[in-house]
Structures are given as structure tokens and as C-alpha cells.
Design a protein around this motif. Structure first.
Motif, PDB file in Angstrom:
ATOM      1  N   LEU A  57     -17.252 -39.087  24.999  1.00 36.35           N
ATOM      2  CA  LEU A  57     -17.539 -39.950  23.856  1.00 36.35           C
ATOM      3  C   LEU A  57     -16.241 -40.578  23.375  1.00 36.35           C
ATOM      4  N   ASP A  58     -16.292 -41.868  23.032  1.00 35.75           N
ATOM      5  CA  ASP A  58     -15.130 -42.582  22.510  1.00 35.75           C
ATOM      6  C   ASP A  58     -15.304 -43.014  21.064  1.00 35.75           C
ATOM      7  N   ILE A  59     -16.552 -43.212  20.643  1.00 38.00           N
ATOM      8  CA  ILE A  59     -16.854 -43.798  19.333  1.00 38.00           C
ATOM      9  C   ILE A  59     -17.965 -42.990  18.681  1.00 38.00           C
ATOM     10  N   LEU A  60     -17.768 -42.630  17.416  1.00 36.48           N
ATOM     11  CA  LEU A  60     -18.818 -41.988  16.626  1.00 36.48           C
ATOM     12  C   LEU A  60     -19.148 -42.880  15.440  1.00 36.48           C
ATOM     13  N   VAL A  61     -20.425 -43.247  15.319  1.00 33.13           N
ATOM     14  CA  VAL A  61     -20.882 -44.010  14.166  1.00 33.13           C
ATOM     15  C   VAL A  61     -21.831 -43.127  13.365  1.00 33.13           C
ATOM     16  N   ASN A  62     -21.352 -42.666  12.210  1.00 37.70           N
ATOM     17  CA  ASN A  62     -22.175 -41.848  11.312  1.00 37.70           C
ATOM     18  C   ASN A  62     -23.034 -42.786  10.467  1.00 37.70           C
ATOM     19  N   ASN A  63     -24.197 -43.128  10.999  1.00 33.31           N
ATOM     20  CA  ASN A  63     -25.073 -44.093  10.333  1.00 33.31           C
ATOM     21  C   ASN A  63     -26.223 -43.441   9.575  1.00 33.31           C
ATOM     22  N   ALA A  64     -26.720 -42.312  10.047  1.00 34.02           N
ATOM     23  CA  ALA A  64     -27.910 -41.708   9.452  1.00 34.02           C
ATOM     24  C   ALA A  64     -27.711 -41.467   7.956  1.00 34.02           C
ATOM     25  N   GLY A  65     -28.726 -41.795   7.178  1.00 33.88           N
ATOM     26  CA  GLY A  65     -28.633 -41.580   5.738  1.00 33.88           C
ATOM     27  C   GLY A  65     -30.012 -41.618   5.096  1.00 33.88           C
ATOM     28  N   ILE A  66     -30.140 -40.920   3.968  1.00 34.17           N
ATOM     29  CA  ILE A  66     -31.394 -40.920   3.220  1.00 34.17           C
ATOM     30  C   ILE A  66     -31.084 -41.080   1.738  1.00 34.17           C
ATOM     31  N   GLN A  67     -32.094 -41.495   0.981  1.00 35.30           N
ATOM     32  CA  GLN A  67     -31.974 -41.559  -0.474  1.00 35.30           C
ATOM     33  C   GLN A  67     -33.302 -41.177  -1.096  1.00 35.30           C
ATOM     34  N   LYS A  68     -33.251 -40.604  -2.307  1.00 32.47           N
ATOM     35  CA  LYS A  68     -34.453 -40.197  -3.015  1.00 32.47           C
ATOM     36  C   LYS A  68     -34.334 -40.604  -4.469  1.00 32.47           C
ATOM     37  N   HIS A  69     -35.375 -41.249  -4.969  1.00 34.64           N
ATOM     38  CA  HIS A  69     -35.372 -41.780  -6.331  1.00 34.64           C
ATOM     39  C   HIS A  69     -35.737 -40.674  -7.321  1.00 34.64           C
ATOM     40  N   ARG A  89      -9.572 -34.642  20.865  1.00 32.45           N
ATOM     41  CA  ARG A  89      -8.307 -33.903  20.985  1.00 32.45           C
ATOM     42  C   ARG A  89      -8.205 -33.244  22.350  1.00 32.45           C
ATOM     43  N   ASP A  90      -9.282 -32.621  22.778  1.00 28.58           N
ATOM     44  CA  ASP A  90      -9.263 -31.912  24.052  1.00 28.58           C
ATOM     45  C   ASP A  90      -9.167 -32.870  25.230  1.00 28.58           C
ATOM     46  N   SER A  91      -9.621 -34.106  25.044  1.00 31.31           N
ATOM     47  CA  SER A  91      -9.531 -35.106  26.120  1.00 31.31           C
ATOM     48  C   SER A  91      -8.152 -35.742  26.172  1.00 31.31           C
ATOM     49  N   GLY A  92      -7.373 -35.578  25.095  1.00 28.43           N
ATOM     50  CA  GLY A  92      -6.031 -36.139  25.047  1.00 28.43           C
ATOM     51  C   GLY A  92      -5.998 -37.628  24.786  1.00 28.43           C
ATOM     52  N   ARG A  93      -7.096 -38.178  24.284  1.00 23.83           N
ATOM     53  CA  ARG A  93      -7.149 -39.619  24.001  1.00 23.83           C
ATOM     54  C   ARG A  93      -7.648 -39.843  22.578  1.00 23.83           C
ATOM     55  N   GLY A  94      -7.360 -41.021  22.045  1.00 19.70           N
ATOM     56  CA  GLY A  94      -7.793 -41.358  20.695  1.00 19.70           C
ATOM     57  C   GLY A  94      -9.271 -41.687  20.643  1.00 19.70           C
ATOM     58  N   GLY A  95      -9.712 -42.161  19.496  1.00 20.73           N
ATOM     59  CA  GLY A  95     -11.122 -42.494  19.336  1.00 20.73           C
ATOM     60  C   GLY A  95     -11.355 -43.222  18.028  1.00 20.73           C
ATOM     61  N   ARG A  96     -12.620 -43.495  17.754  1.00 20.50           N
ATOM     62  CA  ARG A  96     -13.010 -44.221  16.564  1.00 20.50           C
ATOM     63  C   ARG A  96     -14.130 -43.466  15.844  1.00 20.50           C
ATOM     64  N   ILE A  97     -13.956 -43.252  14.540  1.00 15.24           N
ATOM     65  CA  ILE A  97     -15.030 -42.743  13.686  1.00 15.24           C
ATOM     66  C   ILE A  97     -15.321 -43.821  12.647  1.00 15.24           C
ATOM     67  N   ILE A  98     -16.576 -44.223  12.578  1.00 12.99           N
ATOM     68  CA  ILE A  98     -16.995 -45.260  11.628  1.00 12.99           C
ATOM     69  C   ILE A  98     -18.192 -44.727  10.862  1.00 12.99           C
ATOM     70  N   ASN A  99     -18.066 -44.662   9.549  1.00 14.01           N
ATOM     71  CA  ASN A  99     -19.156 -44.186   8.697  1.00 14.01           C
ATOM     72  C   ASN A  99     -19.881 -45.360   8.072  1.00 14.01           C
ATOM     73  N   ASN A 100     -21.199 -45.349   8.133  1.00 20.51           N
ATOM     74  CA  ASN A 100     -21.983 -46.351   7.418  1.00 20.51           C
ATOM     75  C   ASN A 100     -22.198 -45.828   6.002  1.00 20.51           C
ATOM     76  N   SER A 101     -21.390 -46.305   5.085  1.00 22.34           N
ATOM     77  CA  SER A 101     -21.432 -45.857   3.700  1.00 22.34           C
ATOM     78  C   SER A 101     -22.340 -46.780   2.897  1.00 22.34           C
ATOM     79  N   SER A 102     -21.866 -47.283   1.775  1.00 22.32           N
ATOM     80  CA  SER A 102     -22.672 -48.135   0.900  1.00 22.32           C
ATOM     81  C   SER A 102     -21.764 -48.689  -0.197  1.00 22.32           C
ATOM     82  N   VAL A 103     -22.166 -49.820  -0.767  1.00 25.18           N
ATOM     83  CA  VAL A 103     -21.445 -50.290  -1.955  1.00 25.18           C
ATOM     84  C   VAL A 103     -21.505 -49.238  -3.058  1.00 25.18           C
ATOM     85  N   HIS A 104     -22.443 -48.306  -2.940  1.00 22.61           N
ATOM     86  CA  HIS A 104     -22.572 -47.263  -3.961  1.00 22.61           C
ATOM     87  C   HIS A 104     -21.573 -46.138  -3.774  1.00 22.61           C
ATOM     88  N   GLU A 105     -20.609 -46.294  -2.877  1.00 22.94           N
ATOM     89  CA  GLU A 105     -19.439 -45.427  -2.926  1.00 22.94           C
ATOM     90  C   GLU A 105     -18.532 -45.870  -4.071  1.00 22.94           C
TER      91      GLU A 105
END
Length: 255
Positions: free
Chosen positions: A84-96, A130-146
């Protein structure tokens, strides 16, 4: 095709913004691991759409609110796709719920998916890189509500505010490993979850009045930002939030 020979895991990608992100990364040449809580019609259709773009793709069912599932998802994805080279943390839920009426189980569900999930997925991903010895990308799908308060969604706002600080901390800790960590913060995006809003002209008009761009965002708007942050063009970008909201954040006011 800026992501040729890369492999991306996109959580919550069987529909909506997540599927839009998965499709865009595939268009840029990345192999894609799709994810949702369960297999079924939407998952199969999403997989067909991504594979139709000419890339390798698979679907792995996992609940990112479970730490065990987070670790299994990363391990299984890396095994099936050869890394894996890229992780996109997109999953999210909200409750009113008004703050005075909020339930413990809803708080746990929202924080579990929106904050605990990205924490432990990122940990497993970073250990893999880290174990692969190469860099990577982590991208979080946040919100304007941060940044922006959202009455009756206090647990959601807490999760996104936490995600902002998690991103900043991980950007510092993981930089020596060559891993960049950033957030994308969407505003009002036209997805199936907003279908009820689309059928209420008065509420929709009020919202559009707060968006200087004069329109709702589309999944492709968010996906383009993610694709940029996943690419070599963003190799020196880390610890930041890229807001994708048509100007909503700095123009919004409660009516």
C-alpha cells in the motif's frame, strides 16, 4: 497518470464521496482497495466501476470503528495488492441530536468511525510503510466542521476537530519516514445523504446563500483535492487542511 504503480486504500468507498475518490485515483493510474462495512450490491457495483477504468481493484469488508478490523483491513489490503502507498480515511458517520439529548452509544459510534478508525488505520499503514522502507501518503476526509460549529451534531464536530489535531501530530511524527499527512475538508457536497435537503427548496436556498460559489460541491471536487495530495506534486505538503467548500467556511452564518 500521476499515480501509476501506486496502490490506494479508500475507506467507505462503496458510494458517495468515497467512490468518487476511488474513481479519481484509478483515473490517475492507482490500483484501488475499496472498503465498506459489508459486501453486497453497492460494493459490487463500485468495484465494477473502478475496474472499468483499467486498474486492479478489490473490495474488503471491514468496520473501521473496530480496531481489530482496522488492522485486518490494512494487512489484507497490503497482502492482496502487494503493498500500500496511499491511505484515504474517508469513512464517516453523523447522528443528529441536541447536546442535552445525545446518547452514549451514538457518541461512541461517531467517534469510533470518525476518529478512532483513522487513528488505528493510520498506525497500521505507517507501520507497513516503515517496514517497506518507503514513504507514503495519509489523507483524511474531514469536514469544514473541524472549524465550524454545527448545532445538534456536537459529537460529529468533536470527531472532526480531533481529526484535525491528529493530522497535525502525525504529520510531525511521520515526516522522518517520508509519510505526509493531510486533511481535505469538504463543505456541502451533493451526495445521496443530502437527498432530503435537495427536496426542501427553502432550506437548500438558505444553504446556497451561504456558499459564495453559488452551488453545492460534487464528489469530483473533493476527489481532485485528494488526488493532488496523493501525488508527487504534494510531496512537500504535510500537516495542513485543504478546504473544499466554495467559500462556505468563512462566509457561513446561522439564519
Amino acid at each position: 497518470m500521476k499515480l501509476r504503480n501506486k496502490v490506494a486504500l479508500v475507506t467507505g468507498s462503496s458510494h458517495g464521496i468515497g467512490l468518487g475518490i476511488a474513481r479519481r485515483l484509478a483515473e490517475e493510474g492507482a490500483a484501488v482497495v475499496l472498503n465498506g462495512r459489508k459486501e453486497g450490491g453497492p460494493a459490487r457495483e463500485a468495484l465494477v466501476q473502478v475496474r472499468a477504468l483499467g486498474v486492479r481493484a478489490c473490495f474488503i469488508a471491514a468496520d473501521v470503528g473496530s480496531v481489530v478490523d482496522c488492522r485486518r483491513l490494512v494487512a489484507q489490503a497490503a497482502e492482496q495488492m502487494g503493498g500500500l502507498d496511499i491511505l484515504v480515511n474517508n469513512a464517516g458517520i453523523q447522528k443528529h441530536a441536541a447536546f442535552l439529548d445525545a446518547r452514549e452509544e451514538d457518541f461512541d459510534d461517531v467517534l469510533g468511525v470518525n476518529l478512532r478508525g483513522p487513528f488505528f488505520l493510520s498506525q497500521a499503514f505507517a507501520r507497513h510503510r516503515r517496514d517497506s522502507g518507503r514513504g507514503g501518503r495519509i489523507i483524511n476526509n474531514s469536514s469544514v466542521h473541524e472549524e465550524l460549529p454545527f448545532p445538534n451534531f456536537s459529537d460529529y464536530c468533536a470527531s472532526k476537530g480531533g481529526l484535525k489535531m491528529l493530522m497535525r501530530n502525525l504529520a510531525i511524527e511521520l515526516a522522518p519516514l517520508g509519510i505526509t499527512v493531510n486533511n481535505v475538508a469538504p463543505g456541502a457536497i451533493e451526495t445521496p445523504i443530502n437527498r432530503s435537503l435537495m427536496n426542501q427548496p427553502d432550506k437548500l436556498a438558505n444553504l446556497l446563500g451561504n456558499i459564495p460559489a453559488g452551488r453545492l460541491g460534487q464528489p469530483r471536487d473533493v476527489a481532485g483535492a485528494v488526488a493532488f495530495l496523493a501525488s508527487d506534486d504534494a510531496g512537500y505538503v504535510t500537516g495542513t487542511t485543504l478546504v473544499v467548500d466554495g467559500g462556505l467556511l468563512w462566509n457561513y452564518s446561522e439564519q
